[in-house]
Design an enzyme around this catalytic site. Structure first.
Site, PDB file in Angstrom:
ATOM      1  N   ASP A 176       0.908  -1.148   0.000  1.00 31.11           N
ATOM      2  CA  ASP A 176       0.000   0.000   0.000  1.00 31.11           C
ATOM      3  C   ASP A 176       0.945   1.194   0.000  1.00 31.11           C
ATOM      4  O   ASP A 176       1.582   1.494   1.017  1.00 31.11           O
ATOM      5  CB  ASP A 176      -0.874   0.010   1.260  1.00 31.11           C
ATOM      6  CG  ASP A 176      -1.874   1.146   1.220  1.00 31.11           C
ATOM      7  OD1 ASP A 176      -1.469   2.271   0.850  1.00 31.11           O
ATOM      8  OD2 ASP A 176      -3.042   0.940   1.558  1.00 31.11           O
ATOM      9  N   HIS A 177       1.082   1.861  -1.146  1.00 34.83           N
ATOM     10  CA  HIS A 177       2.184   2.820  -1.245  1.00 34.83           C
ATOM     11  C   HIS A 177       2.024   4.006  -0.288  1.00 34.83           C
ATOM     12  O   HIS A 177       2.991   4.691   0.007  1.00 34.83           O
ATOM     13  CB  HIS A 177       2.412   3.268  -2.698  1.00 34.83           C
ATOM     14  CG  HIS A 177       1.454   4.309  -3.187  1.00 34.83           C
ATOM     15  ND1 HIS A 177       0.211   4.004  -3.666  1.00 34.83           N
ATOM     16  CD2 HIS A 177       1.556   5.661  -3.270  1.00 34.83           C
ATOM     17  CE1 HIS A 177      -0.400   5.115  -4.023  1.00 34.83           C
ATOM     18  NE2 HIS A 177       0.386   6.147  -3.795  1.00 34.83           N
ATOM     19  N   HIS A 239      -5.775   2.937   1.104  1.00 34.88           N
ATOM     20  CA  HIS A 239      -4.967   4.062   1.592  1.00 34.88           C
ATOM     21  C   HIS A 239      -5.621   4.800   2.765  1.00 34.88           C
ATOM     22  O   HIS A 239      -4.986   5.082   3.772  1.00 34.88           O
ATOM     23  CB  HIS A 239      -4.714   5.073   0.469  1.00 34.88           C
ATOM     24  CG  HIS A 239      -4.164   4.461  -0.797  1.00 34.88           C
ATOM     25  ND1 HIS A 239      -3.279   3.419  -0.782  1.00 34.88           N
ATOM     26  CD2 HIS A 239      -4.364   4.749  -2.110  1.00 34.88           C
ATOM     27  CE1 HIS A 239      -2.958   3.095  -2.033  1.00 34.88           C
ATOM     28  NE2 HIS A 239      -3.608   3.882  -2.859  1.00 34.88           N
TER      29      HIS A 239
HETATM   30  C1  BG6 Z   1      -3.443   4.810  -6.423  1.00 29.82           C
HETATM   31  C2  BG6 Z   1      -4.782   4.910  -7.091  1.00 29.82           C
HETATM   32  O1  BG6 Z   1      -3.385   3.710  -5.550  1.00 29.82           O
HETATM   33  O2  BG6 Z   1      -3.215   6.001  -5.675  1.00 29.82           O
HETATM   34  C3  BG6 Z   1      -4.853   6.130  -7.988  1.00 29.82           C
HETATM   35  O3  BG6 Z   1      -5.009   3.739  -7.859  1.00 29.82           O
HETATM   36  C4  BG6 Z   1      -4.507   7.368  -7.207  1.00 29.82           C
HETATM   37  O4  BG6 Z   1      -6.143   6.265  -8.568  1.00 29.82           O
HETATM   38  C5  BG6 Z   1      -3.188   7.177  -6.471  1.00 29.82           C
HETATM   39  O5  BG6 Z   1      -4.377   8.429  -8.139  1.00 29.82           O
HETATM   40  C6  BG6 Z   1      -2.911   8.340  -5.541  1.00 29.82           C
HETATM   41  O6  BG6 Z   1      -1.614   8.215  -5.026  1.00 29.82           O
HETATM   42  P1  BG6 Z   1      -0.769   9.502  -4.627  1.00 29.82           P
HETATM   43  O7  BG6 Z   1       0.499   8.937  -4.048  1.00 29.82           O
HETATM   44  O8  BG6 Z   1      -0.557  10.300  -5.896  1.00 29.82           O
HETATM   45  O9  BG6 Z   1      -1.598  10.244  -3.636  1.00 29.82           O
END
Ligand code: BG6
Length: 501
Positions: A176-177, A239
Site C-alpha cells: 500500500d504505497h 490508503h
Molecule cells: C493509487 C490509485 O493507488 O493512488 C490512484 O489507484 C490514485 O487512482 C493514487 O491516483 C494516488 O496516489 P498519490 O500517491 O498520488 O496520492
C-alpha cells in the site's frame, strides 16, 4: 544503514507503466544512494518478446538524463519474456535465475514483484511454487503484490488462501504505497515521540478526526480499470483506512511489523459497521461532471475513454463512521477522497474540543475556535497547529493563528519516494509498512456491505459535482454541528477563502 543481501528482483509486468514510472526509478535511486549490495540484478519479465538491450533502451528514458545515468546500473538489467500461464516458462525462468546468480555471484535470494493485472496475482505465485521457486532453503523468496488485493471481500479471502497454500505469511508483502510515504510514517512519531499529543489523543479531548485525500487529476487514461473499481475500492479500502489505522491505533509494544499490524487490526475490528438504513446519512458518493476549469473545458467522467457512458461508478466518496473502542467511543471520523477536486492534497485534521468555559465571549459571540492539529501528508508536507491568541490592542479579542512546520525547512533532506522505502524494506525482510492478510480482509469487511448496498439499492443517489469543485455539497451535511470540512489549499497554512489551486 542496513544493506540487503545480494539478490535478484524479478519484475512481472516489466513492460507496464508502474515498472517504468515507479519501480525502476526507485531501484535506481536506492542504487545511487548506496543502499543496494554490490551484487544485485533486475530481471524484467512480461509477454512482450524483448532482448536485454531492448529492455534497457525502454527503461533508460525513465531514468535521469542519459548522460547522468550510471552505466553500471544498466549492466544489471536483464529481460526474459514469459507466458504467465505456461508451466515450462517458469522452469526457464528458474534456469535463467540460476545462470544470473552464478555469473554475477549473487546468492539465490529472489524478490518477485507482481506488477501485472490482478487476475494473475494467484496464477504467478502458484506457478513459481510448481517450479520450487518458493522454497527458502538456500535464500529468501519473497512476493510483492500490488493493489488491488481483491475487489471484494470474497476475492481478497480467496487470494489469501491461494497464496498461503505455498507461502508463509512472512514471504508475502501486500503493498500500500501510502504506508511508504515519509509523512504517513511520521504519524507514529508525532503521536508516540511527543509528550504533548498522546495524552490528549482520545475521546476526552478530541471532538472529531477528518482525513482528506483529494486529487485534481481525473482517471488519466485508466478509465477501463477505474470504472470497475471506483473511489471506494481504489482509495478508501486501502490508503484511507490504513491512515485511519495509524491515527487511531494504540501504541504498539515495539516498532516491529507484527506489533504495529496487530494494533491496526484492532482498530479495523472496532469499526462500527454502517447499517443499510444509515448509509444515506453517513456516506455520500459522487461523480464529476463536465465543467470549465481555469477557462479550459473539462469532460465529465462519463465522457472519459474506457468509461461506460451510463456509468454509476463513484469518483468521490465522503463518509462518517465511528470506532467502537475505549479510546474513540463517540468521536466521529470523517474521510473523503475524490478525483477532479480543486487541488491535490492529503491531510489529517485532528480537532480538539473547545475550551470548556468561554471567558472571552464578546456580545454573546463565542470566540473560542477549536484547536486543530493538521498533519499534511502531501504536498507541502508538514504539521500545523491552529490556536487562539489575543489580538493586540484593548479588550480581549481572540483570533486563530497558525504554528507550522514544513519539511521543506529541513536543509539537505529530500523525502524519499514511497516505492524506494518499501522496496528496501522488503529486501531487508521488514514487513512493517506492508499490509497483513487479516488486516486487508478486515478492511474489506467494513467496505463490502457498502458496495453491496450501492449495487443492490438503486435508490441510493450518486451526486454529480462539476469537475474542479470540492464534490457534492451534500457531503458538508455529514459533519455534525455547524462545522464543515477544512477546505485545504496547496500550501499547508492556507485554507478557507484564500486558495491557491
Ligand atoms: C493509487 C490509485 O493507488 O493512488 C490512484 O489507484 C490514485 O487512482 C493514487 O491516483 C494516488 O496516489 P498519490 O500517491 O498520488 O496520492
Amino acid at each position: 544503514m542496513k544493506i540487503p543481501e545480494s539478490h535478484i528482483i524479478v519484475i512481472f509486468g516489466a513492460s507496464g507503466d508502474l515498472t517504468k514510472r515507479k519501480l525502476i526509478p526507485a531501484i535506481y535511486q536506492l542504487y545511487i544512494n548506496h543502499l543496494l549490495p554490490s551484487n544485485f540484478a533486475i530481471l524484467g519479465t512480461s509477454r512482450t518478446p524483448l532482448s536485454d538491450e531492448e529492455f534497457c533502451e525502454r527503461i533508460i528514458e525513465f531514468l535521469p538524463s542519459q548522460k547522468e545515468t550510471d552505466p553500471s546500473f544498466l549492466n544489471r538489467l536483464f529481460y526474459q519474456s514469459i507466458d504467465y500461464h505456461e508451466n515450462n516458462d517458469y522452469i526457464k525462468l528458474k534456469e535463467r535465475l540460476a545462470g544470473l546468480s552464478q555469473n554475477l555471484n549473487i546468492a539465490p535470494n529472489y524478490l518477485f514483484y507482481l506488477s501485472t493485472p490482478p487476475n494473475l496475482y494467484d496464477v504467478i505465485p502458484e506457478k513459481l511454487a510448481l517450479a520450487n521457486l518458493h522454497l527458502q532453503k538456500d535464500g529468501f523468496k519473497r512476493l510483492i503484490i500490488e493493489k488491488p488485493f481483491g475487489n471484494t471481500l470474497e476475492s481478497a479471502k480467496s487470494l489469501n488462501i491461494s497464496l498461503l497454500k505455498n507461502y508463509e505469511e512472512n514471504q508475502i508483502y501486500r503493498i500500500d504505497h501510502y504506508l511508504g510515504k515519509e509523512t504517513v510514517q511520521n504519524l507514529m512519531v508525532t503521536r508516540f515521540a511527543n509528550g504533548i499529543f498522546e495524552p490528549l489523543w482520545n475521546r476526552n479531548f478530541i471532538c472529531r478526526v477528518e482525513i482528506t485525500s483529494a486529487e485534481s487529476l481525473g482517471v488519466e487514461g485508466r478509465g477501463g480499470y477505474y470504472d470497475q473499481s471506483g473511489a471506494m475500492r481504489d482509495m478508501i479500502q486501502n490508503h484511507l483506512l490504513q491512515m485511519v489505522g495509524l491515527v487511531a491505533m494504540e501504541p504498539p509494544v515495539v516498532i516491529e511489523a507484527n506489533a504495529i499490524r496487530h494494533e491496526v487490526m484492532k482498530v479495523f475490528q472496532s469499526l462500527r459497521p454502517i447499517k443499510p438504513e444509515e448509509m444515506h446519512k453517513q456516506i455520500i458518493r459522487g461523480q464529476y461532471t463536465a465543467s470549465t476549469i481555469k477557462g479550459v473545458a473539462t469532460p465529465g467522467y462519463r465522457d472519459e475513454p474506457g468509461v461506460d457512458p451510463a456509468s454509476h461508478t463513484e469518483t468521490y466518496v465522503a463518509m462518517k463512521f465511528f470506532i467502537d473502542n475505549w479510546r474513540w467511543a463517540g468521536v466521529p471520523f470523517y474521510i473523503r477522497t475524490g478525483k477532479k477536486l480543486p487541488t491535490r492534497v492529503t491531510e489529517i485534521v485532528i480537532e480538539f474540543k473547545p475550551a470548556p468555559h468561554h471567558l472571552f465571549d464578546q456580545n454573546g459571540q463565542n470566540q473560542n475556535n477549536s484547536n486543530q492539529l493538521i498533519i499534511r501528508i502531501q504536498p507541502d508536507e508538514g504539521l500545523l497547529i491552529k490556536f487562539n491568541m489575543k489580538e493586540p490592542g484593548s479588550g480581549f479579542k481572540v483570533n486563530q493563528v497558525n504554528m507550522d512546520f514544513h519539511y521543506s525547512e529541513l536543509s539537505g533532506i529530500t523525502l524519499p519516494a514511497a516505492y524506494e522505502r518499501l522496496l528496501l524494506d522488503c529486501l531487508l525482510g521488514d514487513a512493517t509498512l506492508y499490509s497483513r492478510g487479516d488486516t486487508v480482509e478486515a478492511a474489506w469487511s467494513f467496505i463490502q456491505p457498502i458496495l453491496d448496498a450501492w449495487s443492490n439499492d438503486t435508490t441510493i443517489p450518486i451526486y454529480g459535482y462539476p469537475a474542479g469543485t470540492w464534490g457534492p455539497y451534500e457531503s458538508d451535511e455529514l459533519i455534525e454541528g455547524d462545522k464543515t470540512w477544512r477546505y485545504p489549499c496547496k500550501n499547508l497554512a492556507d485554507d478557507g477563502l484564500y486558495c491557491e489551486l
